[in-house]
Design a protein around this motif. Structure first.
Motif, PDB file in Angstrom:
ATOM      1  N   LEU A  65      14.083   5.816   9.908  1.00 29.44           N
ATOM      2  CA  LEU A  65      13.714   5.133   8.660  1.00 29.44           C
ATOM      3  C   LEU A  65      12.800   6.056   7.860  1.00 29.44           C
ATOM      4  CD1 LEU A  65      13.456   2.669   6.765  1.00 29.44           C
ATOM      5  CD2 LEU A  65      11.566   1.886   8.218  1.00 29.44           C
ATOM      6  N   VAL A  66      13.232   6.410   6.661  1.00 27.89           N
ATOM      7  CA  VAL A  66      12.454   7.246   5.751  1.00 27.89           C
ATOM      8  C   VAL A  66      11.873   6.362   4.662  1.00 27.89           C
ATOM      9  CG1 VAL A  66      12.521   9.170   4.120  1.00 27.89           C
ATOM     10  CG2 VAL A  66      13.890   9.268   6.218  1.00 27.89           C
ATOM     11  N   LEU A  67      10.554   6.288   4.589  1.00 22.86           N
ATOM     12  CA  LEU A  67       9.873   5.465   3.591  1.00 22.86           C
ATOM     13  C   LEU A  67       9.180   6.343   2.565  1.00 22.86           C
ATOM     14  CD1 LEU A  67       8.167   2.805   5.900  1.00 22.86           C
ATOM     15  CD2 LEU A  67      10.125   2.424   4.391  1.00 22.86           C
ATOM     16  N   GLN A  68       9.445   6.100   1.308  1.00 19.90           N
ATOM     17  CA  GLN A  68       8.778   6.802   0.212  1.00 19.90           C
ATOM     18  C   GLN A  68       8.325   5.792  -0.828  1.00 19.90           C
ATOM     19  OE1 GLN A  68       8.571  10.745   1.453  1.00 19.90           O
ATOM     20  NE2 GLN A  68       7.805   9.926  -0.478  1.00 19.90           N
ATOM     21  N   GLY A  69       7.343   6.152  -1.614  1.00 15.15           N
ATOM     22  CA  GLY A  69       6.862   5.283  -2.675  1.00 15.15           C
ATOM     23  C   GLY A  69       5.525   5.777  -3.179  1.00 15.15           C
ATOM     24  N   MET A  70       5.149   5.327  -4.344  1.00 16.61           N
ATOM     25  CA  MET A  70       3.846   5.675  -4.889  1.00 16.61           C
ATOM     26  C   MET A  70       2.750   5.051  -4.024  1.00 16.61           C
ATOM     27  SD  MET A  70       4.367   7.582  -7.589  1.00 16.61           S
ATOM     28  CE  MET A  70       2.881   7.469  -8.624  1.00 16.61           C
ATOM     29  N   ASP A  71       1.525   5.524  -4.187  1.00 17.74           N
ATOM     30  CA  ASP A  71       0.403   4.959  -3.450  1.00 17.74           C
ATOM     31  C   ASP A  71       0.344   3.450  -3.672  1.00 17.74           C
ATOM     32  OD1 ASP A  71      -0.571   7.501  -2.520  1.00 17.74           O
ATOM     33  OD2 ASP A  71      -1.310   7.871  -4.548  1.00 17.74           O
ATOM     34  N   THR A  72       0.075   2.715  -2.615  1.00 22.38           N
ATOM     35  CA  THR A  72      -0.014   1.246  -2.572  1.00 22.38           C
ATOM     36  C   THR A  72       1.351   0.563  -2.642  1.00 22.38           C
ATOM     37  OG1 THR A  72      -0.213   0.634  -4.934  1.00 22.38           O
ATOM     38  CG2 THR A  72      -2.237   1.381  -3.811  1.00 22.38           C
ATOM     39  N   ALA A  73       2.445   1.311  -2.539  1.00 22.25           N
ATOM     40  CA  ALA A  73       3.775   0.698  -2.674  1.00 22.25           C
ATOM     41  C   ALA A  73       4.100  -0.242  -1.525  1.00 22.25           C
ATOM     42  CB  ALA A  73       4.847   1.778  -2.788  1.00 22.25           C
ATOM     43  N   GLY A  74       3.407  -0.124  -0.410  1.00 22.36           N
ATOM     44  CA  GLY A  74       3.637  -1.050   0.689  1.00 22.36           C
ATOM     45  C   GLY A  74       4.256  -0.439   1.930  1.00 22.36           C
ATOM     46  N   LYS A  75       4.177   0.882   2.054  1.00 22.01           N
ATOM     47  CA  LYS A  75       4.758   1.541   3.228  1.00 22.01           C
ATOM     48  C   LYS A  75       4.083   1.059   4.513  1.00 22.01           C
ATOM     49  CE  LYS A  75       3.858   5.549   1.395  1.00 22.01           C
ATOM     50  NZ  LYS A  75       3.442   5.091   0.048  1.00 22.01           N
ATOM     51  N   ALA A 185      -7.313  -2.029  -7.510  1.00 19.38           N
ATOM     52  CA  ALA A 185      -8.503  -2.809  -7.864  1.00 19.38           C
ATOM     53  C   ALA A 185      -8.929  -3.698  -6.708  1.00 19.38           C
ATOM     54  CB  ALA A 185      -8.219  -3.650  -9.111  1.00 19.38           C
ATOM     55  N   GLU A 186      -7.963  -4.278  -6.018  1.00 20.26           N
ATOM     56  CA  GLU A 186      -8.285  -5.130  -4.871  1.00 20.26           C
ATOM     57  C   GLU A 186      -8.987  -4.331  -3.781  1.00 20.26           C
ATOM     58  OE1 GLU A 186      -6.108  -8.302  -1.848  1.00 20.26           O
ATOM     59  OE2 GLU A 186      -4.973  -6.591  -2.619  1.00 20.26           O
ATOM     60  N   ARG A 187      -8.566  -3.105  -3.576  1.00 22.07           N
ATOM     61  CA  ARG A 187      -9.192  -2.268  -2.552  1.00 22.07           C
ATOM     62  C   ARG A 187     -10.640  -1.949  -2.907  1.00 22.07           C
ATOM     63  NH1 ARG A 187      -4.349   2.063  -0.924  1.00 22.07           N
ATOM     64  NH2 ARG A 187      -2.899   0.458  -0.143  1.00 22.07           N
ATOM     65  N   LEU A 188     -10.941  -1.921  -4.192  1.00 20.67           N
ATOM     66  CA  LEU A 188     -12.315  -1.648  -4.623  1.00 20.67           C
ATOM     67  C   LEU A 188     -13.180  -2.904  -4.635  1.00 20.67           C
ATOM     68  CD1 LEU A 188     -11.609   0.856  -7.542  1.00 20.67           C
ATOM     69  CD2 LEU A 188     -12.639   1.384  -5.323  1.00 20.67           C
ATOM     70  N   GLU A 189     -12.544  -4.057  -4.582  1.00 22.27           N
ATOM     71  CA  GLU A 189     -13.282  -5.317  -4.619  1.00 22.27           C
ATOM     72  C   GLU A 189     -13.599  -5.871  -3.236  1.00 22.27           C
ATOM     73  OE1 GLU A 189     -10.691  -7.767  -6.880  1.00 22.27           O
ATOM     74  OE2 GLU A 189     -11.090  -6.756  -8.793  1.00 22.27           O
ATOM     75  N   ARG A 190     -12.852  -5.419  -2.219  1.00 20.01           N
ATOM     76  CA  ARG A 190     -12.998  -5.983  -0.877  1.00 20.01           C
ATOM     77  C   ARG A 190     -13.508  -4.934   0.115  1.00 20.01           C
ATOM     78  NH1 ARG A 190      -7.483  -9.018   0.602  1.00 20.01           N
ATOM     79  NH2 ARG A 190      -8.534  -8.856   2.620  1.00 20.01           N
ATOM     80  N   ASP A 192     -13.370  -4.884   3.212  1.00 12.78           N
ATOM     81  CA  ASP A 192     -12.421  -4.637   4.294  1.00 12.78           C
ATOM     82  C   ASP A 192     -11.233  -3.801   3.838  1.00 12.78           C
ATOM     83  OD1 ASP A 192     -11.500  -6.783   2.678  1.00 12.78           O
ATOM     84  OD2 ASP A 192     -10.184  -7.475   4.290  1.00 12.78           O
ATOM     85  N   LYS A 193     -11.197  -3.460   2.544  1.00 11.13           N
ATOM     86  CA  LYS A 193     -10.122  -2.623   2.020  1.00 11.13           C
ATOM     87  C   LYS A 193     -10.626  -1.245   1.586  1.00 11.13           C
ATOM     88  CE  LYS A 193      -6.760  -5.777   2.051  1.00 11.13           C
ATOM     89  NZ  LYS A 193      -5.504  -5.633   2.829  1.00 11.13           N
ATOM     90  N   TYR A 194     -11.946  -1.016   1.631  1.00 16.97           N
ATOM     91  CA  TYR A 194     -12.472   0.266   1.186  1.00 16.97           C
ATOM     92  C   TYR A 194     -11.820   1.433   1.911  1.00 16.97           C
ATOM     93  CZ  TYR A 194     -16.388  -2.149  -1.166  1.00 16.97           C
ATOM     94  OH  TYR A 194     -17.165  -2.942  -1.985  1.00 16.97           O
ATOM     95  N   TRP A 195     -11.570   1.235   3.206  1.00 17.29           N
ATOM     96  CA  TRP A 195     -11.036   2.322   4.010  1.00 17.29           C
ATOM     97  C   TRP A 195      -9.643   2.752   3.555  1.00 17.29           C
ATOM     98  CZ3 TRP A 195      -6.584   1.920   6.992  1.00 17.29           C
ATOM     99  CH2 TRP A 195      -6.059   0.622   7.137  1.00 17.29           C
ATOM    100  N   LYS A 196      -8.966   1.865   2.831  1.00 16.84           N
ATOM    101  CA  LYS A 196      -7.633   2.187   2.328  1.00 16.84           C
ATOM    102  C   LYS A 196      -7.681   2.947   1.001  1.00 16.84           C
ATOM    103  CE  LYS A 196      -4.635  -1.413   4.254  1.00 16.84           C
ATOM    104  NZ  LYS A 196      -3.626  -2.436   3.891  1.00 16.84           N
ATOM    105  N   PHE A 197      -8.836   2.931   0.349  1.00 16.56           N
ATOM    106  CA  PHE A 197      -8.924   3.545  -0.981  1.00 16.56           C
ATOM    107  C   PHE A 197      -9.210   5.037  -0.863  1.00 16.56           C
ATOM    108  CE2 PHE A 197     -10.849   4.863  -4.959  1.00 16.56           C
ATOM    109  CZ  PHE A 197     -10.017   4.264  -5.891  1.00 16.56           C
ATOM    110  N   ASN A 198      -8.460   5.806  -1.618  1.00 18.83           N
ATOM    111  CA  ASN A 198      -8.654   7.255  -1.679  1.00 18.83           C
ATOM    112  C   ASN A 198      -8.847   7.644  -3.141  1.00 18.83           C
ATOM    113  OD1 ASN A 198      -8.513  10.028  -1.680  1.00 18.83           O
ATOM    114  ND2 ASN A 198      -6.634  10.158  -0.484  1.00 18.83           N
TER     115      ASN A 198
END
Length: 275
Positions: A65-75, A185-190, A192-198
């Motif tokens: 399975l090859v997954l591609q997408g822009m950042d936050t696309a849901g991979k 924006a959600e990653r910056l508001e929570r 528990d999501k900071y670790w996902k933000f780059n």
């Protein structure tokens, strides 16, 4: 959902800009229906993947399975909610990041060949060799003529893998710029999501149009009859997960595998067990 894969497949005349990221091609249900179908599909997928793994010593085939997408696309969500429903011992997950010095000393496909799934395994590329014609093109990380060469090299590489027994499923998760904004924006508001933000994601977001052009070229140049691309509208996470699950189900079903025969005398072993 038998027409879902066909609805997503990239063919002649495909235009990425014509795909509505909010749409749900090939599926008539709503969110609740999707959740129910995802749960049902998880049971089926688990059984098919177990059969693949059970045959690893008898059948050289595998699934990638090859997954591609822009950042936050849901991979990551696909990995957790779709791939995560099967036995992890039969899964090989690889995320291709910035190449190391050793990897840069070789052709761009060198590191990818080493990660192809072996017999009986489900391989998952969370970002893949396509980064080398996506960010590689947008950020001009290689000469233009080298980028052009890579499209053909990718097709040849995938054909070789298919000839060796790997079924390749390629899914591009397609979100809108507005949806990406909301997810960032959600990653910056929570907390528990900071670790996902780059912070680097914002730099890439500024090049949104360039990336859409790079995806268009990659999709039309490397979608083949043997390894077609599927563009999955991904603004609705539930639909994207259901769609990728369906693509995997079709890939596994195409193998037509049964359970492997025993390499021992069943009756003799029953006798020794005392039955």
């Amino acid at each position: 959902m038998s027409d879902l894969a066909a609805a997503l497949r990239v063919g002649p005349g495909f235009t990425l800009a014509d795909i509505d990221p909010d749409s749900t091609p090939g599926y008539r249900g709503d969110h609740d229906d999707g959740d129910k179908d995802l749960a049902k599909g998880a049971v089926e997928l688990d059984g098919l993947q177990e059969r693949l793994f059970a045959n690893k010593d008898h059948d050289p085939r595998s699934v990638l399975l090859v997954l591609q997408g822009m950042d936050t696309a849901g991979k990551g969500g696909i990995v957790r909610h779709v791939v995560g429903s099967v036995d992890v011992q039969g899964v090989r997950l690889r995320a291709f990041k910035k190449p190391t010095e050793e990897e840069l000393a070789h052709d761009f496909l060198w590191r990818v060949r080493r990660e192809l799934p072996g017999p009986g395994y489900l391989g998952v590329f969370d970002r893949s060799h396509y980064e080398d014609v996506l960010i590689g093109r947008v950020r001009e990380l290689a000469p233009a003529e080298e980028i052009e060469r890579r499209y053909g090299a990718i097709v040849d590489f995938e054909n070789e893998a298919i000839a060796a027994g790997t079924v390749i499923v390629k899914a591009m998760l397609h979100i809108s710029a507005e949806e990406q904004h909301d997810r960032l924006a959600e990653r910056l508001e929570r907390p528990d999501k900071y670790w996902k933000f780059n912070p680097g994601d914002l730099a890439e977001r500024a090049l949104w149009s360039d990336y859409q052009e790079a995806y268009q070229l990659a999709l039309e140049r490397t979608s083949t009859s043997a390894a077609p691309w599927h563009v999955v509208p991904a603004n609705r996470k539930w639909y994207a997960r259901l769609a990728v699950q369906q693509l995997l189900l079709e890939a596994f079903a195409s193998l037509g595998q049964g359970w492997p025969p025993p390499d021992f005398d069943v009756d003799e072993q029953r006798r020794l067990l005392g039955d």
